[in-house]
Design a protein around this motif. Structure first.
Motif, short mmCIF file in Angstrom:
data_model
loop_
_atom_site.label_atom_id
_atom_site.label_comp_id
_atom_site.label_asym_id
_atom_site.label_seq_id
_atom_site.Cartn_x
_atom_site.Cartn_y
_atom_site.Cartn_z
N ARG A 174 46.32 21.78 26.07
CA ARG A 174 46.71 21.44 27.44
C ARG A 174 47.47 22.58 28.09
NH1 ARG A 174 47.95 16.43 24.96
NH2 ARG A 174 50.20 16.86 25.03
N GLN A 175 48.31 23.25 27.32
CA GLN A 175 49.07 24.39 27.85
C GLN A 175 48.15 25.52 28.26
OE1 GLN A 175 53.32 24.06 25.40
NE2 GLN A 175 51.61 25.09 24.43
N VAL A 176 47.14 25.80 27.43
CA VAL A 176 46.20 26.88 27.75
C VAL A 176 45.40 26.52 29.01
CG1 VAL A 176 44.18 28.17 26.94
CG2 VAL A 176 46.04 27.64 25.34
N ASP A 177 44.96 25.27 29.10
CA ASP A 177 44.21 24.84 30.29
C ASP A 177 45.06 24.99 31.55
OD1 ASP A 177 41.96 24.26 28.82
OD2 ASP A 177 42.40 22.12 28.65
N ARG A 178 46.32 24.61 31.46
CA ARG A 178 47.21 24.73 32.62
C ARG A 178 47.41 26.20 32.99
NH1 ARG A 178 52.79 25.28 33.56
NH2 ARG A 178 53.43 24.40 35.57
N LEU A 179 47.53 27.06 31.99
CA LEU A 179 47.73 28.48 32.26
C LEU A 179 46.53 29.07 32.98
CD1 LEU A 179 49.61 30.91 31.88
CD2 LEU A 179 48.46 31.37 29.70
N ARG A 180 45.35 28.61 32.65
CA ARG A 180 44.16 29.10 33.36
C ARG A 180 44.28 28.83 34.86
NH1 ARG A 180 41.31 27.03 28.64
NH2 ARG A 180 40.47 28.80 27.46
N GLY A 181 44.74 27.63 35.20
CA GLY A 181 44.92 27.30 36.61
C GLY A 181 46.00 28.14 37.27
N LEU A 182 47.09 28.37 36.55
CA LEU A 182 48.19 29.15 37.10
C LEU A 182 47.76 30.59 37.38
CD1 LEU A 182 51.19 27.94 34.90
CD2 LEU A 182 50.84 27.49 37.33
N VAL A 183 47.10 31.21 36.41
CA VAL A 183 46.69 32.60 36.59
C VAL A 183 45.70 32.72 37.74
CG1 VAL A 183 45.45 34.54 35.52
CG2 VAL A 183 47.17 33.27 34.21
N GLY A 184 44.81 31.74 37.88
CA GLY A 184 43.90 31.74 39.01
C GLY A 184 44.63 31.67 40.34
N ASP A 185 45.67 30.84 40.39
CA ASP A 185 46.48 30.73 41.61
C ASP A 185 47.26 32.00 41.87
OD1 ASP A 185 45.59 28.14 42.04
OD2 ASP A 185 47.36 27.20 41.15
N TRP A 186 47.78 32.63 40.83
CA TRP A 186 48.59 33.84 41.00
C TRP A 186 47.78 35.03 41.46
CZ3 TRP A 186 51.07 33.37 35.47
CH2 TRP A 186 52.00 32.34 35.47
N THR A 187 46.55 35.15 40.96
CA THR A 187 45.80 36.39 41.15
C THR A 187 44.44 36.22 41.83
OG1 THR A 187 44.65 36.24 39.02
CG2 THR A 187 46.84 37.30 39.03
N GLY A 188 43.86 35.04 41.74
CA GLY A 188 42.48 34.87 42.19
C GLY A 188 41.47 35.27 41.13
N ASN A 189 41.94 35.76 39.97
CA ASN A 189 41.06 36.17 38.88
C ASN A 189 41.05 35.11 37.79
OD1 ASN A 189 42.46 38.64 40.12
ND2 ASN A 189 40.69 39.56 39.13
N PRO A 190 39.92 34.93 37.12
CA PRO A 190 39.87 33.96 36.02
C PRO A 190 40.62 34.47 34.79
CG PRO A 190 37.77 35.09 36.21
CD PRO A 190 38.59 35.55 37.37
#
Length: 227
Positions: A174-190
């Protein structure tokens, strides 16, 4: 976000990388020196940008011997914007460290590698992140297999972590899945998360795999013990 020039997220002109270069510098720079530190644009383009920015007052231009040098006017109202532009990649590393520091279970080791670490990616590049976690439930311990002690010989003690429980493993995912969303929001990159157990990472280290060699060369550590 353009990983080669993150200032493109704010401005497509050369003013972004020029201001970022001046903000990072601890001394006045000639136009040629600024151009050498910007990831895009010609020296002529940089000179034009410096002229515009000098006219706006955010850059100070002075004569030093035969050279005209430039520096960021840190008293200017817009100077904090230039400082922010100069530290966008550093801000990403900070946010990753801050976020991973709140995890439970925490990664044993984590680092950014690939184009994001090298600073040569573009807007479609992944943010590659290695996440080394304690062994998952049911994962075989190489120390209990024939030749297992040889497989981990010389490795630091932090890699001999206690195995995760089923509940902890689910929380990790769950933590990894949430981090994917955060990084996308921070940078626009997957975010491309490479998840390895301590046993698997120990094997990469022992074999000096291509992944291990790339990380040894380029990695930016964002949490955990050093390699």
């Amino acid at each position: 976000m353009d990983l080669t020039d993150p200032t493109r997220a704010v401005t497509a002109t050369l003013d972004g990388p020029v201001l970022a270069a001046l903000a990072r510098s601890g001394k006045p720079l000639t136009a040629g020196e600024v151009a050498a530190q910007t990831p895009r644009g010609s020296e002529i383009g940089v000179r034009r940008s410096l002229a515009r920015l000098t006219e706006q007052g955010i850059v100070r231009a002075t004569e030093m011997g035969r050279n005209r040098v430039h520096e960021l006017n840190r008293d200017h109202l817009a100077a904090p914007v230039a400082v922010t532009l100069s530290g966008l990649r550093l801000e990403l590393w900070k946010r990753l460290r801050d976020t991973l520091g709140t995890w439970n279970p925490k990664p044993v080791y984590a680092c950014v590698f690939g184009s994001a670490a090298r600073g040569d990616g573009n807007t479609s590049s992944d943010i590659d992140l290695l996440l080394v976690h304690p062994p998952l439930p049911g994962e075989n311990d190489p120390r209990r297999q024939p030749g297992g002690m040889d497989a981990i010989a010389g490795l630091a003690a932090e890699f001999m972590a206690v195995q995760l429980t089923e509940r902890q493993a689910a929380k990790w995912r769950r933590q990894v899945d949430r981090l994917r969303g955060l990084v996308g929001d921070w940078t626009g990159n997957p975010l491309q998360a490479v998840e390895l157990s301590t046993f698997q990472w120990a094997s990469h280290r022992r074999k000096s795999s291509a992944l291990f060699e790339e990380i040894t060369r380029d990695a930016i550590e964002v949490t955990g013990a050093s390699r």
